[in-house]
Enzyme design. Sequence first.
Site, mmCIF file in Angstrom:
data_model
loop_
_atom_site.group_PDB
_atom_site.id
_atom_site.type_symbol
_atom_site.label_atom_id
_atom_site.label_comp_id
_atom_site.label_asym_id
_atom_site.label_seq_id
_atom_site.Cartn_x
_atom_site.Cartn_y
_atom_site.Cartn_z
ATOM 1 N N HIS A 8 72.899 14.610 41.196
ATOM 2 C CA HIS A 8 73.864 15.554 40.611
ATOM 3 C C HIS A 8 73.359 16.999 40.675
ATOM 4 O O HIS A 8 74.095 17.925 40.330
ATOM 5 C CB HIS A 8 74.250 15.137 39.180
ATOM 6 C CG HIS A 8 73.279 15.525 38.113
ATOM 7 N ND1 HIS A 8 72.401 14.637 37.536
ATOM 8 C CD2 HIS A 8 73.048 16.704 37.503
ATOM 9 C CE1 HIS A 8 71.683 15.254 36.623
ATOM 10 N NE2 HIS A 8 72.056 16.507 36.586
ATOM 11 N N ASP A 17 71.850 8.198 40.564
ATOM 12 C CA ASP A 17 71.595 9.641 40.510
ATOM 13 C C ASP A 17 70.242 9.957 41.144
ATOM 14 O O ASP A 17 69.266 10.262 40.459
ATOM 15 C CB ASP A 17 71.634 10.077 39.035
ATOM 16 C CG ASP A 17 71.754 11.575 38.876
ATOM 17 O OD1 ASP A 17 72.020 12.258 39.882
ATOM 18 O OD2 ASP A 17 71.582 12.063 37.741
ATOM 19 N N SER A 73 66.860 17.814 34.600
ATOM 20 C CA SER A 73 67.348 16.786 35.525
ATOM 21 C C SER A 73 66.592 16.788 36.832
ATOM 22 O O SER A 73 66.200 17.852 37.324
ATOM 23 C CB SER A 73 68.817 17.036 35.867
ATOM 24 O OG SER A 73 69.603 16.519 34.853
ATOM 25 N N GLY A 74 66.409 15.596 37.363
ATOM 26 C CA GLY A 74 65.723 15.472 38.647
ATOM 27 C C GLY A 74 64.217 15.495 38.495
ATOM 28 O O GLY A 74 63.490 15.174 39.427
HETATM 29 N N1 ARG Z 1 71.994 16.359 33.086
HETATM 30 C C1 ARG Z 1 70.946 17.164 32.585
HETATM 31 C C2 ARG Z 1 70.492 18.170 33.657
HETATM 32 O O1 ARG Z 1 71.242 18.382 34.566
HETATM 33 C C3 ARG Z 1 69.839 16.367 31.996
HETATM 34 C C4 ARG Z 1 70.230 15.867 30.695
HETATM 35 C C5 ARG Z 1 69.232 15.032 30.058
HETATM 36 N N2 ARG Z 1 69.719 14.810 28.740
HETATM 37 C C6 ARG Z 1 69.035 14.177 27.800
HETATM 38 N N3 ARG Z 1 69.531 14.080 26.601
HETATM 39 N N4 ARG Z 1 67.887 13.644 28.061
HETATM 40 O O2 ARG Z 1 69.501 18.848 33.542
#
Ligand code: ARG
Length: 575
Positions: free
Chosen positions: A377, A425, A523-524
């Site tokens: 993503h 993902d 993320s990632g």
């Molecule tokens: N989707 C988020 C990002 O793009 C990461 C979210 C992680 N959330 C969590 N509660 N651990 O960085």
Amino acid sequence: MDTRLLLLLLSLLAFIAQAELKKHGKHDKRRGREKKHRGRFEDWAREFDQSDDQSEDDDDEHDGGWLLELQEVRGSCDPNPCLNNGVCEERRNGKIKCDCPKPFKGRRCEKAKKVCRRNTCRYGTCVLTSTPPFYECKCKEPFKPPRCESDSICDPDPCQNGGKCVKDGRNFECVCPANYDGQFCQVGPEDCYEGDGESYRGKVSETEDGDECLYWNSYFLLQRGVDPFTAFDDDDGLGPHNYCRNPDGDVMPWCFIRRGRKLRWDHCDVRECSDNMTTAEPPTTTRSPEPEPVATTTKAPDVTTATTPAPVSRNATCGKPQPRRMLQRIYGGMKAIPGANPWQASLQVKLSGSNQDFRHTCGAVLIHSCWVLTAAHCINKNQDMQVVLGGLDLGKKEDFEQTFAVEQAIVHEKYRETSAAVYNDIALLKLKARNGRCAVETQYVKTVCLPNATFPDGTECSIAGWGATEDSDYGSSQLMDADVLLISQDKCSDASVYGRIVDDNMFCAGYLQGGIDSCQGDSGGPLTCERGGTHFLYGLVSWGDSCGKANKPGVYTNVLNFMDWITSKTGGIFS
Ligand code: ARG
């Protein structure tokens, strides 16, 4: 008889209730929205603090005297009915008398003389004390007690080593003699650090960006859960001062700083002994033995040329961080130890073909000298990407960073996003080699090992990233890390957590009570678990409902389940 007693009781109750109403009514008006009833002493202190009272009299209404008036002064001295250390005396007629220490008075020493008035402390706060004159002014800088009026900040002269104090409005400046430096000219010509500065005991107390260091024993640090004296293996050199030190194996002396309500840290503006200063004595130094990718003056963006270490490949060195020393972590992630997350990468993007600056968007993980993994993503069309390895502070160009363009992005074919969750993902990014080489292994840049087995539920693993924190929605410029626990699939897919939207290609980690978690911008990035001293990439930060919320732990891509995919996409380099 019974009825009369009842009536008497009822009327007494009604009287008390009325008195309460009257009292609270007054308070509410006086304090605007403040409706909480405070302790009596606090009430006084508060009143005094804002004292703009015209009346000399101590007002019974706001000091609780009204209630004491209702009571008989009969009784015994045990327990002592006198407030504020009043001394109780029993009289023969069954009454008692309170002998009140200054500035208290009243039958029970419940009243205080108003020593704090509007201008008692001009630029400061008036607080009560128990000795004459029964108040003290806590002055705002640069004003001075007793009444916070004088701002003769150069008297006494705060400048050291013959520095000259010059007043500049409400500030001062020390004009230092040659070879002396620092806010108070406290930094002498021989003030420099050797090696990584672990042994530095000099007096620099300012960061590279000119921020003033916090005292190591500062209350602000403690309030944020950081006690440097217990957090570090070696607190030698720390003390009740704000001089830069390196107690945690960083590359040079650093200190904590305050940015508004946030606690940050930064490297200090301290000279390395080998950087000859014209007039300083020639330093006798032994440089740190490791060949480090050091760029000398301006920090070069391409540091792969600065050293000749081996290119990073997937070999026996994967998953072996080399922080200078093993240290206790601070507060689940205050200051990532340099070299502790050498596989951590920052994926940065800008609009395709634009001349915008690259900005951090996601984490990524180095698994091979030319490959990083990230979350699917995080990949968007129409964006140019670059990957920064080895960096700790995104706000700076660091000597040990290595930056690469992305040659190819491979998003998982079954990557899918719904409004509730993200599936498969995972994405691979191939770094664009320069002179036939991609990442070069250094203390700050290393590969992580790919997983070959599961870790049991409850294992303590580690996450890292530059994502949002409790106090910064925009993410942190400094790399943070924290420990999280692997949560069982059963619990993760429980109706009270994420229910059936969770599939086997993802898992939960964190704390069901909330608190420590990954967040937007992480993320990632890696979730790594250790076995036998080797760190394995077990998860990639993927999604979660908010951050740090109870029963909503972070959800991670299950890397083990994608091993075949990784092998096939990278042309078998991992088989
Ligand atoms: N989707 C988020 C990002 O793009 C990461 C979210 C992680 N959330 C969590 N509660 N651990 O960085």
